[in-house]
Design a protein around this motif. Structure first.
Motif, PDB file in Angstrom:
ATOM      1  N   VAL A  17       0.835  -1.205   0.000  1.00 49.28           N
ATOM      2  CA  VAL A  17       0.000   0.000   0.000  1.00 49.28           C
ATOM      3  C   VAL A  17       0.869   1.254   0.000  1.00 49.28           C
ATOM      4  CG1 VAL A  17      -1.628   1.357   1.382  1.00 49.28           C
ATOM      5  CG2 VAL A  17      -1.997  -1.102   1.067  1.00 49.28           C
ATOM      6  N   GLU A  21       0.526   3.927  -2.981  1.00 47.18           N
ATOM      7  CA  GLU A  21       0.068   5.280  -2.651  1.00 47.18           C
ATOM      8  C   GLU A  21       0.978   6.351  -3.254  1.00 47.18           C
ATOM      9  OE1 GLU A  21      -2.315   6.831  -1.153  1.00 47.18           O
ATOM     10  OE2 GLU A  21      -3.509   5.320  -0.113  1.00 47.18           O
ATOM     11  N   PRO A  24      -0.134   8.009  -7.789  1.00 46.17           N
ATOM     12  CA  PRO A  24      -1.579   8.285  -7.835  1.00 46.17           C
ATOM     13  C   PRO A  24      -2.305   7.601  -8.987  1.00 46.17           C
ATOM     14  CG  PRO A  24      -0.356  10.293  -7.361  1.00 46.17           C
ATOM     15  CD  PRO A  24       0.662   9.250  -7.700  1.00 46.17           C
ATOM     16  N   LYS A  27      -4.263   4.264  -8.528  1.00 45.98           N
ATOM     17  CA  LYS A  27      -5.546   4.214  -7.828  1.00 45.98           C
ATOM     18  C   LYS A  27      -6.684   4.136  -8.839  1.00 45.98           C
ATOM     19  CE  LYS A  27      -3.808   6.936  -3.924  1.00 45.98           C
ATOM     20  NZ  LYS A  27      -3.957   8.184  -3.148  1.00 45.98           N
ATOM     21  N   PRO A  28      -7.814   3.540  -8.437  1.00 42.53           N
ATOM     22  CA  PRO A  28      -8.114   2.995  -7.115  1.00 42.53           C
ATOM     23  C   PRO A  28      -7.474   1.624  -6.910  1.00 42.53           C
ATOM     24  CG  PRO A  28      -9.968   2.636  -8.566  1.00 42.53           C
ATOM     25  CD  PRO A  28      -8.974   3.440  -9.352  1.00 42.53           C
ATOM     26  N   TYR A  29      -7.201   1.308  -5.662  1.00 45.08           N
ATOM     27  CA  TYR A  29      -6.686  -0.007  -5.311  1.00 45.08           C
ATOM     28  C   TYR A  29      -7.524  -0.562  -4.170  1.00 45.08           C
ATOM     29  CZ  TYR A  29      -4.532   2.230  -1.238  1.00 45.08           C
ATOM     30  OH  TYR A  29      -4.328   2.916  -0.071  1.00 45.08           O
ATOM     31  N   ASP A 121       3.127   3.303 -13.272  1.00 49.03           N
ATOM     32  CA  ASP A 121       1.918   2.566 -13.653  1.00 49.03           C
ATOM     33  C   ASP A 121       2.101   1.841 -14.992  1.00 49.03           C
ATOM     34  OD1 ASP A 121       0.758   3.989 -16.022  1.00 49.03           O
ATOM     35  OD2 ASP A 121       0.689   5.686 -14.654  1.00 49.03           O
TER      36      ASP A 121
END
Length: 382
Positions: A17, A21, A24, A27-29, A121
Motif C-alpha cells: 500500500v 500510494e 496516484p 488508484k483505485p486499489y 503505472d
C-alpha cells in the motif's frame, strides 16, 4: 489495482500500500483479505479492503478439494501458508473466485501480489481509457489476459518462445470479457482439485491446453497446444489480418492442438517481422478460447532478474514498472524472512519499527581506520 493477503503478511500488505500510494495513477486499489484480523487492520488505517468470498475454506483443514490423493493441510490459516501446499492451493481457488466476481461486475482487474513493489503505472502497456498505447504494445490492448513470466532469458522477450515459459500470476491483468470470466471459473475448479500443484500451476496448464475445457481430468503436456502458439494476428505485407481459431487451429489424433500447416509459415513470418518492428504479439491460448500475452520482461521483473542479476542497472536498461519477489531462500511457515531481507537490502522495505536500527547487536561501518597492526601475521585456512 488488487492484492490479496492474510494476517501473516500484514506488513507486506502495508508495504504494498505504501508504494502504491506514491503513484496516484495506480488508484483505485483494494485489498482482498482472507481473515478478520487483516480486515480490522486495513479499516483502522483507512485502506480499502473487503473480505474475500469463501476464504473460510483456508482455515478448514478437512476441506482438501475433493479429489483423491490430496495433500494434507498442516499449517493453520494464521500462518504464512505459501509453505503449505494444501492451504496455498485453496487460497488460489479463493483468488480465482474473487476475480470472477469482479470481472462479472464489469471491472478490468490488475492483480499484483503483496510481495511486489511498484515504480510506475502500467497503463501505456495494458491499456486504459485516455492513456495512449505504446507502439510495441498496441496489440496487447486486445488481450483477455496479460501475465508476467519467470523466464530469465532476455533473448526470448520479443519472440514466441516467451509464451511457452512459466507464467507467474503474481502480476496479472484480466480484461472483463466472456472468455476471461469463463477462464476464472475453470481456474478455481482446477486450483482446488489439483493434487500436484497450486493455482499458478493450474493457470499455466489451462492456458497451455493441458485440459479439455470443462472436462474432469487432465490430458498432458504432450496433448496441449503445439509450439508456437497461434498469433491472434498475422502480418501480411504490414497489414494485420486476424486469425480464427475455429478455422486455423486443428486437433490431432492425440488431442494435441496446433495451427493448420498453411498457417505455420504465416505465423513465423509474423514473429520475425514483429521482432524487427518491436511489436509484441498476442496468442490464441486455452485451446483457442482466449487471447493472452506476456508482459515485457524488463519492466515487469521477477525476483531473480531484479535482485540477483540487477538487470535494471545495465547500461540502457528500461526503467522497471514493478518487481515481484519471486522464489528465494529464507521463508518459513512463520514468516516471509527471505523476501523481507531482499527488500531491506535495497531500501525497499518501509515497515521497520523505529528500534530496528538501535536495539540488539548489529554490524555497522565506521570511518575509523583498522586497529590491526600492520605487522600482525594473518592465518589463512583452506
Amino acid at each position: 489495482m488488487l492484492t490479496f493477503g492474510s494476517k501473516a503478511v500484514t506488513d507486506f500488505i502495508l508495504n504494498w500500500v505504501y508504494n502504491v500510494e506514491k503513484i496516484p495513477s495506480l488508484k483505485p486499489y483494494i485489498v482482498a483479505v482472507m481473515d478478520e484480523e487483516l480486515l480490522r487492520v486495513c479499516r483502522e488505517k483507512g485502506i480499502p479492503a473487503f473480505h474475500a468470498q469463501n476464504s473460510n475454506i483456508i482455515g478448514d483443514k478437512e476441506n482438501l478439494g475433493g479429489a483423491v490423493g490430496q495433500e494434507k493441510q498442516v499449517v493453520s490459516a494464521d500462518k504464512y501458508y505459501r509453505q503449505d501446499g494444501a492451504a496455498f492451493k485453496k487460497m488460489g481457488a479463493v483468488k480465482a473466485r474473487v476475480l470472477q466476481d469482479l470481472l462479472e461486475a464489469g471491472y478490468n482487474v490488475f492483480v499484483s501480489d503483496a510481495d511486489t513493489v511498484w515504480f510506475s503505472d502500467p497503463w501505456d502497456i495494458v491499456g486504459k481509457e485516455g492513456v495512449p498505447s505504446r507502439s510495441d504494445s498496441k496489440l496487447l490492448r486486445e488481450a483477455d489476459i496479460l501475465v508476467s513470466t519467470d523466464c530469465i532469458d532476455y533473448s526470448e522477450d520479443l519472440g514466441p518462445g516467451l509464451a511457452a515459459h512459466e507464467h507467474n500470476t503474481g502480476i496479472l491483468w484480466l480484461r472483463s470479457t466472456p472468455s476471461t470470466i469463463a477462464f476464472t471459473k475453470e481456474w478455481q475448479v482446477r486450483a482446488l482439485a489439483t493434487t500436484d500443484g497450486h493455482d499458478q500451476t493450474e493457470f499455466n496448464r489451462i492456458l497451455k491446453g493441458w485440459y479439455e475445457p470443462g472436462v474432469e481430468g487432465r490430458l498432458s503436456r504432450d496433448s496441449g497446444l503445439d509450439f508456437p502458439y497461434m498469433p491472434a494476428y498475422v502480418n501480411e505485407q504490414d497489414i494485420l489480418v486476424p486469425t480464427d481459431p475455429q478455422r486455423d487451429l486443428t486437433v490431432h489424433g492425440d488431442k494435441r492442438m496446433g495451427m493448420r500447416p498453411q498457417m505455420l509459415e504465416k505465423a513465423w513470418n509474423t514473429f520475425n517481422r514483429h521482432k524487427q518492428q518491436n511489436i509484441r504479439d498476442i496468442y490464441w491460448m486455452w485451446r483457442g478460447r482466449l487471447k493472452a500475452a506476456i508482459l515485457p520482461m524488463a519492466e515487469f521483473l521477477n525476483g531473480h532478474m531484479y535482485f540477483t542479476r540487477r538487470v535494471q542497472e545495465y547500461p540502457g536498461a528500461a526503467q522497471p514498472k514493478v518487481v515481484h519477489l519471486t522464489y528465494q531462500f529464507g521463508d518459513t511457515a512463520d514468516y516471509v524472512y527471505g523476501k523481507r531481507q531482499r527488500l531491506r537490502e535495497l531500501g525497499m522495505w518501509e515497515m521497520e519499527e523505529a528500534d530496528y536500527f538501535s536495539k540488539d547487536d548489529y554490524i555497522y561501518i565506521t570511518d575509523v581506520g583498522s586497529l590491526c597492526p600492520a605487522s600482525m601475521p594473518f592465518l589463512i585456512t583452506l
